[in-house]
Enzyme design. Structure first.
Site, PDB file in Angstrom:
ATOM      1  N   ARG A 124       0.856  -1.188   0.000  1.00 10.57           N
ATOM      2  CA  ARG A 124       0.000   0.000   0.000  1.00 10.57           C
ATOM      3  C   ARG A 124       0.887   1.231   0.000  1.00 10.57           C
ATOM      4  NH1 ARG A 124      -3.736  -2.186  -1.590  1.00 10.57           N
ATOM      5  NH2 ARG A 124      -5.853  -2.349  -0.779  1.00 10.57           N
ATOM      6  N   GLU A 157      -1.906   8.072  -3.999  1.00 13.97           N
ATOM      7  CA  GLU A 157      -2.210   7.709  -5.380  1.00 13.97           C
ATOM      8  C   GLU A 157      -3.652   8.066  -5.736  1.00 13.97           C
ATOM      9  OE1 GLU A 157      -1.299   3.452  -4.758  1.00 13.97           O
ATOM     10  OE2 GLU A 157      -3.386   3.037  -5.281  1.00 13.97           O
ATOM     11  N   HIS A 181      -0.842   0.516  -9.662  1.00 15.58           N
ATOM     12  CA  HIS A 181      -1.643  -0.327  -8.754  1.00 15.58           C
ATOM     13  C   HIS A 181      -2.373  -1.438  -9.534  1.00 15.58           C
ATOM     14  CE1 HIS A 181      -3.743  -0.274  -4.582  1.00 15.58           C
ATOM     15  NE2 HIS A 181      -3.681  -1.505  -5.074  1.00 15.58           N
TER      16      HIS A 181
HETATM   17  C1  GLV Z   1      -5.398  -4.385  -4.098  1.00 15.93           C
HETATM   18  O1  GLV Z   1      -4.576  -3.574  -3.805  1.00 15.93           O
HETATM   19  C2  GLV Z   1      -6.162  -5.103  -3.139  1.00 15.93           C
HETATM   20  O2  GLV Z   1      -6.088  -4.804  -1.946  1.00 15.93           O
HETATM   21  O3  GLV Z   1      -6.897  -6.017  -3.536  1.00 15.93           O
END
Ligand code: GLV
Length: 326
Positions: free
Chosen positions: A245, A274, A292
């Site tokens: 994260r 982000e 991401h």
């Molecule tokens: C993606 O970052 C998720 O948490 O599924």
């Protein structure tokens, strides 16, 4: 609003989803969806949630005490993500709101991506491709884009949940890596053996890893778990990969460390604040940046959406969520 036994519950799908997921939800619910993927403000989200018993969210929609107080009909928030730092889980539990996420279905896909980003970073793939596309390749050179090896090196993993373990197996059994990890709780011996991984302290992890992958969930304590002080403990030849994260790494400190050669390179799929990216990261060559996408294969994204939908159906129609968080 009380739900009449013959009335379908109303739900909001807060972001665009696969059309087949809407088709799956529609026999069970009155569905309001957002297929044009408008990014609503918190006030607009609250407005859209009036009279809704359930909401299908992604990791982008913040669900907190203020929103819950303004949405008295809401009973469940089903996140299409394994991470749920967009949820104030304590506030949701206190308000009696069910929270669900999508574990397991994305583990292997995300571990694949962790490895892809590690290899792209250590072998300088993005940097060398930019060089080629710029028309700068005019000869072979003995040290051109010479990076660091993956096979036989030491892989460090910070956070050893399902995804961390899947990465460890790839490293230990696929690439002959020595795998070390740090996690608040140590795995049992059988799981450690299965993953080919050894627990070490955080300072040992930082100092010994040739490649360090971050896979820990976001929490207030995890904020800036990797900052200037931690980067300074790593090898100057090391690579750092963050698929966990944004905010777990201090991005400004990382950009400075990359510029100063404190570590060799970084691969980042997640960023503080982000979709904004720290401008300094955009100007350093030895960083691979992706938006991401660690869980982004079509089968896995479909499985995540299906699980979020199953949580809504399970909870609102049958009283039992499939993968509850509270
Ligand atoms: C993606 O970052 C998720 O948490 O599924």
């Amino acid at each position: 609003m009380a739900i009449d036994a013959f009335m379908k519950p109303s739900i909001l799908v807060a972001r665009a989803v696969f059309p087949q997921i809407l088709t799956l939800l529609e026999p069970h619910f009155e569905v309001t969806s957002n297929q044009d993927d408008t990014l609503w403000t918190p006030a607009q989200l609250i407005d859209k949630l009036q009279g809704k018993q359930g909401v299908f969210t992604t990791g982008s929609e913040r669900i907190d005490a203020a929103l819950l107080a303004a949405c008295p009909d809401l009973k469940i928030c089903a996140n299409m993500a394994v991470g749920y730092n967009n949820f104030d889980l304590q506030a949701m539990t206190a308000a009696g709101i069910k929270a669900t996420n999508t574990p397991d279905v994305l583990t292997e896909t995300t571990a694949d991506f962790g490895f892809a980003l590690l290899m792209a970073t250590a072998r300088r793939m993005a940097e060398s491709e930019r060089f080629l596309r710029a028309g700068l390749w005019n000869r072979w050179r003995y040290d051109m884009f010479a990076g660091s090896d993956i096979h036989g090196s030491t892989l460090g993993i910070l956070g050893m949940g399902r995804i961390g373990q899947a990465i460890a197996k790839r490293g230990a059994h696929g690439f002959g890596m020595k795998v070390i990890y740090h996690n608040r709780s140590r795995l049992d011996v059988a799981t450690e053996l299965n993953c080919g991984a050894t627990w070490v302290s955080k300072p040992d992890l930082l100092q010994q890893a040739d490649h360090l992958i971050l896979v820990l969930p976001y929490s207030a304590e995890a904020r800036h778990a990797i900052g200037a002080a931690e980067l300074a403990q790593m090898k100057p030849s090391a690579t750092l990969v963050n698929i966990a994260r944004g905010g777990i790494v201090d991005d400004a400190a990382l950009a400075a460390a990359l510029k100063q050669g404190v570590i060799a390179a970084a691969g980042l799929d997640v960023f503080e604040g982000e979709p904004a990216v720290h401008p300094d990261l955009l100007t350093v060559p030895n960083v691979v940046l992706t938006p991401h996408i660690a869980s982004a294969t079509m089968p896995t994204r479909l499985a995540m959406a299906q699980l979020a939908a199953d949580n809504l159906i399970g909870f609102l129609k049958h009283g039992k969520a499939v993968t509850p968080l509270n």
